[in-house]
Design an enzyme around this catalytic site. Structure first.
Site, PDB file in Angstrom:
ATOM      1  N   SER A 130     -19.270  28.128 -10.069  1.00  0.00           N
ATOM      2  CA  SER A 130     -19.084  27.587  -8.721  1.00  0.00           C
ATOM      3  C   SER A 130     -20.326  27.726  -7.860  1.00  0.00           C
ATOM      4  O   SER A 130     -20.258  27.536  -6.658  1.00  0.00           O
ATOM      5  CB  SER A 130     -17.902  28.281  -8.034  1.00  0.00           C
ATOM      6  OG  SER A 130     -18.159  29.656  -7.907  1.00  0.00           O
ATOM      7  N   LYS A 175     -11.838  31.434  -1.341  1.00  0.00           N
ATOM      8  CA  LYS A 175     -13.172  31.178  -0.814  1.00  0.00           C
ATOM      9  C   LYS A 175     -13.126  30.760   0.652  1.00  0.00           C
ATOM     10  O   LYS A 175     -13.963  31.181   1.462  1.00  0.00           O
ATOM     11  CB  LYS A 175     -13.857  30.097  -1.653  1.00  0.00           C
ATOM     12  CG  LYS A 175     -14.137  30.538  -3.087  1.00  0.00           C
ATOM     13  CD  LYS A 175     -14.655  29.394  -3.936  1.00  0.00           C
ATOM     14  CE  LYS A 175     -14.903  29.834  -5.371  1.00  0.00           C
ATOM     15  NZ  LYS A 175     -15.336  28.734  -6.247  1.00  0.00           N
TER      16      LYS A 175
END
Length: 773
Positions: free
Chosen positions: A671, A714
Site C-alpha cells: 500500500s 487508515k
C-alpha cells in the site's frame, strides 16, 4: 421437671461457640471478642454461666463457673481461667445498664446419693477410657486422674475433655440431670471413641506391615486403601463406578473408562495405578452431558451487549443473528444442532476483543472459558499428549471444557494469529479439526483417546492481523473486523466504562473525581493516539491515582480535572500534528498503513545524490513488497518525468535514497506505492507535498492505482493525525461506507485511478514550493 419453686439467680452469660465445658473441668479460655470480655468484666469476682452455642442457638442448660484468674496468653491475647462448678437450667434473660446481658439460672448440682446401677456403669466407664488411653500410651496418667473421682455423675462429666466426642453429644450430657441416664450416654460416647481408636490402630498397623520407608503420598494412599478395605470397598471400585455412571458419558467413552477401571482392579498397587487413576479423574471431570440453557431473549441480549460495550455494532448484530436462528429453530421443532459458528474478531490491541467474548457468553447465558494460543508451538497443546508419555495431560480444549463445566460454553481462542510451529508439530493444523463444523463433533483428544463432541461450543477467536492466520484456518472462520474507535467513541467509552472503572480501582468514590469532556478529548488526541483504548485507560488511571494522593493528603473532594490540569498530572503532551513540519520540504510524503496495532501514519522521505543513474538505496527495515514498490515508483518517475513536470537533467547520474523512519520497526505491505511515487516526484519537481493530505494505494508500471485493504483503519489513523484529505484508490470507494459518519464528515476523500490524479491532488503548486536540492 418443674423449677418454678427453686430460687433463681441472674448471672452474666459467657457464650461458647461450638464448645462445651462440663462441671468439674478446669480450663483456660482466650477472650476473643467484646461479648466475652463484657461477660467476664460484669461477673467480677462472682460466678458466671457458660452456655454452649451452636449455629447461633443457645443450649437450654449452662455450666455455672467461677473465675480463677485473668492472664495474658502467649501472643498478647487476654485469657481467663475458669473452674466449672455445676449445671444450671437457663431461664429468662434481663439486661440492665452497666450489668450487660444476664440470664436467670436454676442451679442443679448433682445429688450425693446415686443408684447402684450407676456405680456399676462407672467401673465399666473407667475401663473403657483407660483402654482408649493405653492405645495412646497415656494409660497411667489417665488412670490416676480417674481414680480420684468416685461420683458417677462427675465421672461422666470427664467426657468433656475428649475432643473426639461431638459437641452435640456433650450438650446432651450437659442437659442430662439424671445420673444414671448421663452415665449411660457418657459410656456410649466413650465406647464409640474406643471403636474409632481401635480402627485407626488396625489401619496404622496394616499400613506399617508392608512399608519400611515411604514418601508421604504413598503413606496416604495406603491408609486410604486400608480404610476402603475396612468398608468392604476393595480398591475403591464402587466409588469409581458410581462416578462414571454419574458422568453420563457416551457409550464409547464409558466402555473405555470401565476398561481402565478393570485394569486398576486387577492390580491396584501396580506401577500404572496412579496413571490410571489420573486418567479416570479426567474422564469423570469432562462435562459429557451438562449443558447451559441458552438465553434466547433477543432484547435482553441486546441490552447486555450495549451495557458492556459501546459501538461494535457488527459484532453485536452477528450475536443477535445467532440467537435469533437458535430461537426460531427451537420454537419450530427443527434440528437444534449448531452450524459450527466460529466468530473471529480481528483488530488492534485495546479494541475490546477479549472482553467482548465474556459479554457474548453473558448474553447467551453460557459459561465462558479462555484459551491463550499466543506463542504455542506444540501440537499436543491442542490434541493432548498420548498416555505413554510421562506427565501426559489432555489438550487445552479438554481443560477449557472442564473449567467451564458444560459441553456448550463460549470458548475464546485468544491471539490465534500468533500460533507458531516447529519440530513438535503445527498447532494450527490441529485447530483445523476443532474449528471445522463437519469434523468437530468427533474430535479426538490423544490423552482421553475417545471422541469428544465440540459442535455445541461457540468458538470466538481473536487476532491482531489476519495475514498471519493460515489460509485453511481462516477459511473456517467468520471474520469481523474491529478497526478501532473514533474520538467521539473513545469519549463515550471513557465516560461510560473507563473512568468509573479507574475511579473504583483506585479507591475513590464516584463523586470525588470529575474529568471534563475536554480533558478526555485532549488525552485522546495528545497523549494516546491509538486505535483502541488501552493507553487511554492507563492515562485515566494515572489521573485517578494522583487524585487519590491529593484526597489522602486531606484535599477536599470533589476534584475536577480540566485540560489545563493535564500537564501537571500527565506531563508534557506525547503527540502533536507533525505532518506540516515533516512535509515542508520537497521529497517527503505522508502515507497511511495498517500495522499490528491498527492504522498508522508513515512518512516516506526521498533524497538524491550524485552517483549511478539506476542506483537506489531503501532503508527503514522494509520488506520485499515495499522494496518492490520503491523500485516501481522510481521506474515510473523516470519514464514519466516530462508528464510529471520534472527536468530530465535532474534524473541523470543521480542515486536515490528512499527512507521510511522508525527503522527499528519492520514494515511491509502492498500500500506504499502511491506514497513513494509522490515523494520521488516531489523531490525532483521541487513541489512540496500538501501537509493536510495522506495517501494509500499501490501502483503499476503503467501508473494505475490498485486497491488496497484496511481503508477504515487508515482513514481513522489519518483523522487521529489531524489530516483533512485522504487519497485512496478508486476501487476502494465503496469501503468508505464502513467509515464512521463523523469521520467521513471531517475528511475529504479523493478516489483516484492513476498516479497523475494523485500527484495533482497531493503536490503544492510550483509557485508555492521551494526548490529541491
Amino acid at each position: 421437671m418443674s423449677y418454678t419453686d427453686d430460687p433463681v439467680i441472674f448471672l452474666p452469660v459467657l457464650p461458647l461457640d461450638d464448645a462445651v465445658i462440663l462441671p468439674g473441668m478446669n480450663v483456660t479460655l482466650p477472650v476473643t471478642n467484646e461479648e466475652e470480655a463484657d461477660a467476664i468484666d460484669n461477673a467480677g469476682d462472682g460466678p458466671i454461666v457458660l452456655v454452649p452455642r451452636v449455629d447461633g442457638t443457645f443450649a437450654s442448660y449452662g455450666t455455672v463457673a467461677e473465675i480463677d484468674g485473668d492472664m495474658t496468653l502467649p501472643g498478647g491475647m487476654r485469657g481467663v481461667a475458669l473452674k466449672a462448678l455445676h449445671r444450671g437450667k437457663l431461664g429468662p434473660a434481663e439486661s440492665s445498664p452497666g450489668q450487660g446481658l444476664r440470664v436467670g439460672v436454676w442451679e442443679r448440682p448433682d445429688p450425693e446419693d446415686v443408684p447402684a446401677q450407676a456405680l456399676e456403669l462407672a467401673r465399666e466407664y473407667r475401663a473403657v477410657v483407660e483402654e482408649v488411653a493405653e492405645q495412646r500410651d497415656e494409660g497411667a496418667r489417665v488412670g490416676r486422674f480417674l481414680g480420684g473421682i468416685s461420683h458417677p455423675g462427675k465421672l461422666a462429666d470427664t467426657a468433656g475433655y475428649a475432643p473426639e466426642i461431638p459437641v452435640e453429644t456433650k450438650i446432651e450430657l450437659l442437659e442430662t440431670t439424671d445420673i444414671l441416664e448421663r452415665m449411660e450416654k457418657a459410656l456410649e460416647a466413650q465406647r464409640n471413641r474406643l471403636a474409632d481408636a481401635s480402627l485407626r490402630r488396625r489401619i496404622r498397623d496394616d499400613v506399617n506391615e508392608g512399608m519400611e520407608s515411604a514418601q508421604r503420598e504413598f503413606l496416604l494412599r495406603r491408609q486410604m486403601e486400608a480404610i476402603q478395605k475396612e468398608l468392604g470397598e476393595e480398591g475403591g471400585s464402587e466409588d469409581w463406578r458410581k462416578r462414571i455412571a454419574e458422568a453420563k458419558m457416551p457409550e464409547e467413552a464409558q466402555k473405555e473408562a470401565e476398561r481402565e477401571l478393570s485394569r486398576l482392579d486387577r492390580n491396584p498397587d501396580g506401577p500404572e495405578a496412579a496413571t490410571i487413576r489420573t486418567y479416570l479423574e479426567w474422564m469423570v471431570s469432562v462435562p459429557w452431558s451438562v449443558r447451559s440453557e441458552d438465553s434466547l431473549d433477543i432484547d435482553q441480549a441486546r441490552d447486555v451487549l450495549d451495557e458492556d460495550h459501546a459501538g461494535l455494532e457488527k459484532v453485536k448484530e452477528r450475536v443477535l443473528e445467532y440467537l435469533a436462528v437458535r430461537k426460531l429453530r427451537r420454537e419450530r421443532d427443527m434440528d437444534d444442532a449448531t452450524t459450527g459458528v466460529i466468530l473471529t474478531l480481528v483488530g488492534p490491541p485495546g479494541t475490546g476483543k477479549t472482553s467482548l467474548g465474556k459479554s457474548v457468553a453473558r448474553a447467551l447465558g453460557r459459561e465462558f472459558s479462555r484459551m491463550s494460543l499466543g506463542g504455542i508451538r506444540d501440537e499436543a497443546e491442542i490434541r493432548g499428549h498420548r498416555r505413554t508419555y510421562v506427565g501426559a495431560l489432555p489438550g487445552r480444549l479438554v481443560r477449557a471444557l472442564r473449567d467451564a463445566g458444560t459441553r456448550n460454553p463460549v470458548i475464546m481462542l485468544d491471539e490465534i494469529d500468533k500460533v507458531g510451529s516447529d519440530w513438535r508439530g503445527d498447532p494450527s493444523s490441529a485447530l483445523l479439526e476443532v474449528l471445522d463444523p463437519a469434523q468437530n463433533d468427533t474430535f479426538r483428544d490423544h490423552y482421553l483417546d475417545v471422541e469428544l463432541d465440540l459442535s455445541e461450543v461457540l468458538f470466538i477467536a481473536t487476532a491482531n492481523v489476519p495475514d498471519t492466520i493460515p489460509a485453511p484456518l481462516l477459511d473456517r472462520m467468520e471474520v469481523i473486523q474491529l478497526d478501532g474507535y473514533t474520538e467521539m467513541e473513545k469519549l463515550a467509552i471513557a465516560k461510560g466504562y473507563l473512568i468509573p472503572r479507574q475511579i473504583n480501582a483506585n479507591g475513590l468514590h464516584a463523586d470525588e473525581l470529575i474529568i471534563t469532556d475536554d480533558a478526555v478529548s485532549h488525552i485522546v488526541h495528545d497523549y494516546t493516539r491509538e486505535a483502541g483504548v488501552r493507553s487511554l485507560e492507563r492515562e485515566l488511571g494515572s489521573v485517578a491515582r494522583k487524585t487519590a494522593v491529593k484526597i489522602a493528603e486531606g484535599t477536599d473532594a470533589p476534584l475536577t480535572v480540566d485540560t489545563p490540569d493535564l500537564k501537571d498530572l500527565l506531563g508534557r503532551e506525547k503527540f502533536h500534528d507533525e505532518a506540516a513540519e515533516r512535509t515542508a520540504h520537497p521529497g517527503v510524503a505522508t502515507g497511511l498503513a495498517v500495522t499490528g496495532v491498527g492504522g498508522d501514519v508513515l512518512f516516506v522521505e526521498a533524497s538524491a545524490m550524485d552517483g549511478k543513474a539506476d542506483g537506489m538505496t531503501l532503508t527503514g527495515q522494509l520488506g520485499d513488497v515495499m522494496r518492490e514498490s520503491g523500485r516501481i515508483a522510481l521506474t515510473w518517475v523516470r519514464s514519466n518525468a516530462e508528464a510529471a513536470g520534472i527536468d530530465d537533467a535532474k534524473l541523470r547520474d543521480r542515486e536515490i535514497h528512499l527512507h521510511v523512519p522508525a527503522g527499528a520497526v519492520p514494515k511491509d505491505g502492498p500500500s506504499a506505492g502511491v506514497t513513494m511515487t509522490v515523494a520521488l516526484t516531489s523531490l525532483f519537481s521541487g513541489r512540496a507535498v500538501r501537509p493536510t493530505v495522506g495517501m494509500t494505494g499501490e501502483v503499476t508500471l503503467q501508473g494505475r492505482v490498485l486497491p488496497v485493504g484496511g481503508i477504515k483503519q487508515k482513514v481513522l489513523a489519518a483523522h487521529r493525525a489531524g489530516l483533512t484529505e485522504v487519497i485512496i484508490p478508486e476501487r476502494n470507494r465503496g469501503d468508505l461506507d464502513d467509515v464512521p459518519e463523523e469521520v467521513r464528515g471531517a475528511l475529504t476523500f479523493h478516489p483516484v485511478l492513476t498516479v497523475e490524479e494523485a500527484l495533482e491532488i497531493a503536490l503544492e503548486p510550483a509557485a508555492a514550493t521551494v526548490t529541491a536540492n
